[in-house]
Design an enzyme around this catalytic site. Structure first.
Site, PDB file in Angstrom:
ATOM      1  N   LYS A 215       0.819  -1.212  -0.077  1.00 63.31           N
ATOM      2  CA  LYS A 215      -0.043   0.007   0.038  1.00 63.31           C
ATOM      3  C   LYS A 215       0.850   1.358  -0.045  1.00 63.31           C
ATOM      4  O   LYS A 215       0.646   2.330  -0.599  1.00 63.31           O
ATOM      5  CB  LYS A 215      -0.882   0.069   1.380  1.00 63.31           C
ATOM      6  CG  LYS A 215      -1.507   1.329   1.534  1.00 63.31           C
ATOM      7  CD  LYS A 215      -2.569   1.494   0.398  1.00 63.31           C
ATOM      8  CE  LYS A 215      -3.261   3.029   0.558  1.00 63.31           C
ATOM      9  NZ  LYS A 215      -4.283   3.034  -0.659  1.00 63.31           N
ATOM     10  N   CYS A 269      -3.753  10.961   1.448  1.00 63.71           N
ATOM     11  CA  CYS A 269      -3.034   9.514   1.281  1.00 63.71           C
ATOM     12  C   CYS A 269      -1.572  10.069   0.370  1.00 63.71           C
ATOM     13  O   CYS A 269      -0.649   9.643   1.013  1.00 63.71           O
ATOM     14  CB  CYS A 269      -3.699   8.816   0.099  1.00 63.71           C
ATOM     15  SG  CYS A 269      -5.669   8.725   0.629  1.00 63.71           S
TER      16      CYS A 269
HETATM   17  N1  SAJ Z   1      -1.957  14.902  -9.000  1.00 64.43           N
HETATM   18  C1  SAJ Z   1      -1.089  15.885  -9.697  1.00 64.43           C
HETATM   19  N2  SAJ Z   1      -0.706  14.969 -11.048  1.00 64.43           N
HETATM   20  C2  SAJ Z   1      -1.236  14.082 -11.299  1.00 64.43           C
HETATM   21  C3  SAJ Z   1      -2.045  13.114 -10.680  1.00 64.43           C
HETATM   22  C4  SAJ Z   1      -2.404  13.596  -9.451  1.00 64.43           C
HETATM   23  O1  SAJ Z   1      -0.886  16.671  -9.301  1.00 64.43           O
HETATM   24  O2  SAJ Z   1      -0.972  13.802 -12.502  1.00 64.43           O
HETATM   25  C5  SAJ Z   1      -2.559  15.348  -7.651  1.00 64.43           C
HETATM   26  C6  SAJ Z   1      -3.763  15.454  -7.787  1.00 64.43           C
HETATM   27  O3  SAJ Z   1      -4.199  16.838  -7.947  1.00 64.43           O
HETATM   28  C7  SAJ Z   1      -4.035  15.526  -6.218  1.00 64.43           C
HETATM   29  C8  SAJ Z   1      -3.065  14.443  -5.841  1.00 64.43           C
HETATM   30  O4  SAJ Z   1      -2.094  14.258  -6.701  1.00 64.43           O
HETATM   31  O5  SAJ Z   1      -3.653  16.473  -5.420  1.00 64.43           O
HETATM   32  C9  SAJ Z   1      -3.517  12.988  -5.383  1.00 64.43           C
HETATM   33  O6  SAJ Z   1      -4.322  12.856  -6.347  1.00 64.43           O
HETATM   34  P1  SAJ Z   1      -4.499  11.218  -6.997  1.00 64.43           P
HETATM   35  O7  SAJ Z   1      -5.560  11.286  -7.834  1.00 64.43           O
HETATM   36  O8  SAJ Z   1      -3.339  10.772  -7.643  1.00 64.43           O
HETATM   37  O9  SAJ Z   1      -4.782  10.217  -5.671  1.00 64.43           O
HETATM   38  P2  SAJ Z   1      -5.721  10.279  -4.408  1.00 64.43           P
HETATM   39  O10 SAJ Z   1      -5.047  10.795  -3.169  1.00 64.43           O
HETATM   40  O11 SAJ Z   1      -7.085  10.765  -4.710  1.00 64.43           O
HETATM   41  O12 SAJ Z   1      -5.900   8.731  -4.374  1.00 64.43           O
HETATM   42  C10 SAJ Z   1      -4.739   7.800  -4.118  1.00 64.43           C
HETATM   43  C11 SAJ Z   1      -4.643   6.650  -5.213  1.00 64.43           C
HETATM   44  N3  SAJ Z   1      -3.440   6.027  -5.107  1.00 64.43           N
HETATM   45  C12 SAJ Z   1      -2.860   5.847  -6.301  1.00 64.43           C
HETATM   46  O13 SAJ Z   1      -3.197   6.046  -7.355  1.00 64.43           O
HETATM   47  C13 SAJ Z   1      -1.477   5.033  -6.450  1.00 64.43           C
HETATM   48  C14 SAJ Z   1      -6.027   5.574  -4.577  1.00 64.43           C
HETATM   49  O14 SAJ Z   1      -5.885   4.616  -5.358  1.00 64.43           O
HETATM   50  C15 SAJ Z   1      -5.602   5.274  -3.155  1.00 64.43           C
HETATM   51  O15 SAJ Z   1      -6.696   4.366  -2.565  1.00 64.43           O
HETATM   52  C16 SAJ Z   1      -5.630   6.474  -2.293  1.00 64.43           C
HETATM   53  O16 SAJ Z   1      -4.628   7.524  -2.858  1.00 64.43           O
HETATM   54  C17 SAJ Z   1      -5.585   6.198  -0.905  1.00 64.43           C
HETATM   55  O17 SAJ Z   1      -6.573   6.240   0.112  1.00 64.43           O
HETATM   56  O18 SAJ Z   1      -4.481   5.705  -0.486  1.00 64.43           O
END
Ligand code: SAJ
Length: 431
Positions: A215, A269
């Site tokens: 995780k 997360c």
């Molecule tokens: N972000 C960027 N650029 C990107 C992708 C995301 O700047 O290309 C930013 C987003 O705007 C946000 C942050 O990253 O601020 C996180 O967003 P996210 O969509 O990547 O992830 P979370 O936090 O919504 O969810 C993550 C997910 N983990 C992965 O994709 C490895 C989800 O599957 C997990 O269940 C979740 O964390 C968790 O609960 O751990």
């Protein structure tokens, strides 16, 4: 194995993961009790409503509550399966705090009986599930706890991390593969039988420690990759190159897939979990730590560039588009957009209009800054400068003719057709 309708499940923690999980299990016909420490959450769920915004969750919860399959309480009750989905925050020094997990396990110990399964879903430092087992063994010496007794144990204890993406939680709860780590292989098999009841994705068994680290590895992987994109955006700003164009072009390579830069990384997360690895193995994690620092540092860069644009447009009102930590959700936790908007509100006061369709009122932190919550149409009418902080669909859909004359700093790359104008030079100097 008991039938779905005979199964009793207790879900501890009715937050972003616990409530959807409880509702999905209740939909199978099981009798689910959601346990939470907040009376308001308990009352909301018992009235068939939800306290968090998530697509289709309201309809699902009202249905399972109406059918009597889901109810909430402050008190734990006996069940066949206990799912722990409580927060694991970190402190000032980035060390994880598993206090809520241990408190939940202490609660479970009160009603635990032979045949029960206990699953921890909270993102946790490696070794936490074994600590839960040790605590249960201490609190319930009458039960044979796996890893703490000889012969066939009375209960099963496993770790099964949630992996769902906010905004797609109900879909991903069912469709994603699950990693199920047992304190012993038998524990993993028992937990697997439970997850099979509502998960369509593959359920893969392993040890509790491997599942815990998996995780953390998943979220650290994403953080490191976003940090690469954010670092590229710093280089591109410094060089006066359009980072979005560079990424589009580089991603035409068959083995390159660069993520999107933004104002930083938010949420509860990805901005948190990598620290669990760093704090457990500081010497071994220079890359993961640096990625965290790059992503956190991006906020200051965005504030500096936005400030340069606003100072270069002394008469204009400024619209900050978005406060949420990512697109199309109402979650502002650890949001870099909120941090940037707040700093700009402190610096420029009444000139700043905050546009956030997912907020009914501005967060209290904005009190006294003079900034006002404004709807997007009013912002288009009254603001000459725009700082795009969140890629909400409603912002993405604004056509060029409504923004061609504006000064725009687009941290999310949602308006690739926005004309590049001379003031960009002042932004470059600020980077
Ligand atoms: N972000 C960027 N650029 C990107 C992708 C995301 O700047 O290309 C930013 C987003 O705007 C946000 C942050 O990253 O601020 C996180 O967003 P996210 O969509 O990547 O992830 P979370 O936090 O919504 O969810 C993550 C997910 N983990 C992965 O994709 C490895 C989800 O599957 C997990 O269940 C979740 O964390 C968790 O609960 O751990």
């Amino acid at each position: 194995m008991v039938s779905d309708s005979e199964l009793k499940v207790a879900v501890l923690g009715l937050g972003y993961i616990g409530l959807p999980t409880a509702a999905v299990i209740a939909r199978t016909g099981a009798k689910v009790l959601g346990v939470d420490v907040h009376q308001s959450v308990v009352d909301t769920v018992n009235s068939g409503r939800v306290h968090i915004e998530e697509i289709d969750l309201d309809g699902l919860v009202s249905g399972v509550v109406a059918r009597g399959n889901l109810r909430a309480s402050l008190q734990i009750e006996p069940a066949d399966v206990f799912v722990i989905a409580v927060p694991t925050p970190f402190g000032e020094d980035h060390a994880p705090d598993i206090g809520y997990v241990l408190k939940a396990a202490t609660n479970v110990a009160i009603v635990l009986k032979p045949g029960d399964v206990v699953v921890l879903e909270s993102t946790s430092p490696v070794g936490t599930t074994e600590k839960v087992a040790a605590l249960l063994a201490e609190l319930r010496p009458d039960l044979k706890i796996p890893g703490h007794s000889v012969g066939s144990p009375d209960v099963a204890i496993a770790y099964c991390p949630e992996r769902v993406l906010p905004g797609r939680i109900l879909v991903e709860l069912i469709d994603n593969d699950r990693v199920i780590g047992g304190v012993t292989p038998r524990c993993a098999r028992k937990a697997l039988q439970f997850y099979r009841r509502f998960v369509r994705g593959a359920c893969v068994t392993t040890t509790a420690k491997a599942a815990e680290m998996t995780k953390l590895a998943e979220n650290a992987f994403r953080d490191v990759n976003i940090a690469f994109a954010n670092e590229l955006s710093l280089v591109a700003d410094h060089m006066g190159v359009d980072v979005w164009e560079v990424i589009r072009l580089a991603n035409r390579h068959p083995r390159v897939n660069i993520l999107s830069p933004g104002p930083g990384v938010g949420g509860h997360c990805i901005a948190v979990d990598p620290w669990f690895l760093v704090s457990a193995a500081p010497e071994q994690t220079p890359l993961i730590r640096t990625a965290r620092e790059v992503n956190d540092g991006k906020i200051e860069h965005v504030v500096a560039r936005a400030t340069a644009m606003i100072e270069a447009s002394p008469k204009a009102r400024v619209a900050c588009l978005g406060l949420a930590f990512k697109a199309n959700i109402d979650d502002f936790r650890e949001s870099p957009a909120l941090k940037v908007a707040l700093e700009l509100a402190r610096r420029f006061g009444e000139r700043v209009a905050i546009v956030e369709p997912y907020a009914a009122v501005l967060p209290a932190a904005f009190d006294g800054t003079g900034a006002a919550l404004t709807d997007i149409d009013a912002a288009i009418e009254t603001c000459g400068a725009f700082v795009v902080l969140v890629d909400h669909d409603v912002f993405r859909s604004i056509p060029l003719d409504e923004r061609a004359e504006k000064r725009v700093y687009d941290t999310r790359g949602i308006w690739p057709d926005q004309p590049q104008v001379a003031w960009n030079e002042s932004l470059r100097l600020a980077s």
